[in-house]
Design an enzyme around this catalytic site. Structure first.
Site, PDB file in Angstrom:
ATOM      1  N   ASN A   1     -53.691  83.886 100.916  1.00  9.83           N
ATOM      2  CA  ASN A   1     -53.039  84.859 101.772  1.00  9.83           C
ATOM      3  C   ASN A   1     -51.766  84.269 102.374  1.00  9.83           C
ATOM      4  O   ASN A   1     -51.534  83.058 102.314  1.00  9.83           O
ATOM      5  CB  ASN A   1     -53.989  85.318 102.883  1.00  9.83           C
ATOM      6  CG  ASN A   1     -54.936  86.408 102.425  1.00  9.83           C
ATOM      7  OD1 ASN A   1     -54.650  87.135 101.473  1.00  9.83           O
ATOM      8  ND2 ASN A   1     -56.079  86.511 103.080  1.00  9.83           N
TER       9      ASN A   1
ATOM     10  N   CYS B   1     -59.046  89.747  95.361  1.00 13.33           N
ATOM     11  CA  CYS B   1     -57.922  90.636  95.657  1.00 13.33           C
ATOM     12  C   CYS B   1     -57.826  91.649  94.529  1.00 13.33           C
ATOM     13  O   CYS B   1     -57.456  91.300  93.401  1.00 13.33           O
ATOM     14  CB  CYS B   1     -56.619  89.855  95.794  1.00 13.33           C
ATOM     15  SG  CYS B   1     -55.187  90.898  96.165  1.00 13.33           S
ATOM     16  N   GLY B   2     -58.178  92.895  94.837  1.00 16.45           N
ATOM     17  CA  GLY B   2     -58.206  93.923  93.802  1.00 16.45           C
ATOM     18  C   GLY B   2     -56.839  94.258  93.250  1.00 16.45           C
ATOM     19  O   GLY B   2     -56.664  94.419  92.031  1.00 16.45           O
ATOM     20  N   ASN B   3     -55.827  94.380  94.119  1.00 13.97           N
ATOM     21  CA  ASN B   3     -54.487  94.698  93.636  1.00 13.97           C
ATOM     22  C   ASN B   3     -53.930  93.579  92.770  1.00 13.97           C
ATOM     23  O   ASN B   3     -53.290  93.825  91.738  1.00 13.97           O
ATOM     24  CB  ASN B   3     -53.554  94.968  94.819  1.00 13.97           C
ATOM     25  CG  ASN B   3     -53.847  96.293  95.498  1.00 13.97           C
ATOM     26  OD1 ASN B   3     -54.235  97.260  94.852  1.00 13.97           O
ATOM     27  ND2 ASN B   3     -53.663  96.335  96.799  1.00 13.97           N
TER      28      ASN B   3
ATOM     29  N   HIS C   1     -65.811  92.945 104.276  1.00 14.09           N
ATOM     30  CA  HIS C   1     -65.128  94.108 104.836  1.00 14.09           C
ATOM     31  C   HIS C   1     -66.001  94.795 105.873  1.00 14.09           C
ATOM     32  O   HIS C   1     -67.217  94.922 105.691  1.00 14.09           O
ATOM     33  CB  HIS C   1     -64.793  95.129 103.740  1.00 14.09           C
ATOM     34  CG  HIS C   1     -63.699  94.694 102.836  1.00 14.09           C
ATOM     35  ND1 HIS C   1     -62.386  95.079 103.019  1.00 14.09           N
ATOM     36  CD2 HIS C   1     -63.717  93.886 101.740  1.00 14.09           C
ATOM     37  CE1 HIS C   1     -61.641  94.528 102.062  1.00 14.09           C
ATOM     38  NE2 HIS C   1     -62.423  93.800 101.285  1.00 14.09           N
TER      39      HIS C   1
ATOM     40  N   GLU D   1     -55.727  93.297 106.610  1.00 10.89           N
ATOM     41  CA  GLU D   1     -56.270  92.285 105.709  1.00 10.89           C
ATOM     42  C   GLU D   1     -56.399  90.944 106.411  1.00 10.89           C
ATOM     43  O   GLU D   1     -55.467  90.475 107.064  1.00 10.89           O
ATOM     44  CB  GLU D   1     -55.398  92.138 104.466  1.00 10.89           C
ATOM     45  CG  GLU D   1     -55.452  93.325 103.536  1.00 10.89           C
ATOM     46  CD  GLU D   1     -54.936  92.984 102.151  1.00 10.89           C
ATOM     47  OE1 GLU D   1     -55.371  91.964 101.583  1.00 10.89           O
ATOM     48  OE2 GLU D   1     -54.088  93.734 101.639  1.00 10.89           O
TER      49      GLU D   1
ATOM     50  N   CYS E   1     -54.783  97.720  99.783  1.00 12.08           N
ATOM     51  CA  CYS E   1     -55.788  96.665  99.636  1.00 12.08           C
ATOM     52  C   CYS E   1     -56.826  97.158  98.644  1.00 12.08           C
ATOM     53  O   CYS E   1     -57.591  98.085  98.942  1.00 12.08           O
ATOM     54  CB  CYS E   1     -56.430  96.340 100.983  1.00 12.08           C
ATOM     55  SG  CYS E   1     -57.749  95.105 100.889  1.00 12.08           S
TER      56      CYS E   1
ATOM     57  N   GLY F   1     -60.370  96.560  99.759  1.00 14.49           N
ATOM     58  CA  GLY F   1     -60.643  97.486 100.858  1.00 14.49           C
ATOM     59  C   GLY F   1     -60.959  98.881 100.357  1.00 14.49           C
ATOM     60  O   GLY F   1     -61.866  99.554 100.869  1.00 14.49           O
TER      61      GLY F   1
END
Length: 274
Positions: free
Chosen positions: A65, A74-76, A151, A200, A209, A212
């Site tokens: 980060n 990290c999905g993106n 989360h 985040e 996110c 998220g």
């Protein structure tokens, strides 16, 4: 030593990608990650992504980060890496293996199965994660979900009106969450549609996110608020999340390459100057 990089983003959540799969990179320290991510004196990004060889999968993805802390998922960034790789692949992350499949202008990612046990989130002590008996000002009774990273999800009437820039860091650093937490505020926009904003962990407010969106869609499905697949609208755009109880989470959405360049490692190896 000149290091090549690729600047990418998923719905405006942006990354600097360092590809060390074919040739080794210098050791990435939290100080170097923080310096590279700095938007005034560095290249600038929400997350630094490091690709390197793996003993168990096609390759490994590491995620730092913008505060220099290394995180699990990290999905993106996963969609961006799928686009960069250009073929279906299963990769190693600290949050567990994930399967990537590039699509036109984006990717589909199998993020694995969500976890709900209090010690898998993790929480500091045993608690029902479905409706947690805790609150911070107007944000109360969240659900906790781990989708490779932790989360807390709050369902509210209007996600846009929540002062997440002030409540987000308070909740992120609450002792209830020993590894800190990502803070999600969501409102119902239709039977299969959510609006979402995310604070985040280690990065603050971002345009999107991916984890998220996954965690929030799962929480909304479990509470009977929406049906799968779910369209999740973030400030940067839409993701589509599909999940059935007992299964894995499938996330689909766009990703893009912005530009490529090189930098001198010595300029950043020491971290930001005081």
């Amino acid at each position: 030593m000149r290091i090549p990089f690729i600047k990418m983003h998923g719905l405006g959540n942006d990354f600097v990608v360092l590809d060390g799969r074919a040739a080794p990179l210098p050791v990435v320290t939290p100080q170097a990650a923080r310096a590279i991510a700095d938007r005034r004196t560095g290249i600038g990004c929400d997350q630094l992504i490091v690709l390197e060889p793996s003993d168990t999968h096609a390759f490994r993805m590491r995620i730092f980060n913008s505060d220099g802390g290394e995180v699990e998922a990290c999905g993106n960034a996963s969609r961006a890496v799928a686009l960069l790789h250009g073929a279906p692949v299963t990769i190693e992350t600290s949050g567990g293996p994930i399967a990537l499949e590039p699509l036109d202008g984006g990717a589909r990612v199998d993020m694995g199965a969500p976890r709900f046990d209090w010690d898998a989130i993790p929480l500091a002590y045993p608690m029902d994660s479905f409706t947690m008996p805790v609150g911070w000002d107007e944000l109360t009774a969240p659900m906790a979900v781990n989708v490779g990273n932790p989360h807390a999800i709050f369902f509210v009437d209007d996600a846009d009106t929540v002062p997440l820039e002030t409540l987000g860091p308070v909740i992120e650093h609450d002792p209830l969450f020993p590894e800190r937490v990502n803070v999600n505020v969501a409102s119902l926009a239709g039977p299969d549609h959510l609006r979402l904003r995310v604070w985040e962990r280690g990065a603050g407010l971002t345009q999107a996110c991916g984890t998220g969106a996954c965690a929030t869609a799962v929480a909304a499905i479990r509470r009977g608020l929406v049906q799968s697949p779910v369209r999740v609208t973030l400030p940067g755009g839409d993701l589509v999340i599909a999940w059935q109880a007992g299964g894995t989470i499938l996330m689909s959405g766009p990703a893009a390459e912005a530009f490529r360049g090189t930098f001198d490692w010595a300029d950043y190896a020491g971290g930001p100057q005081a």
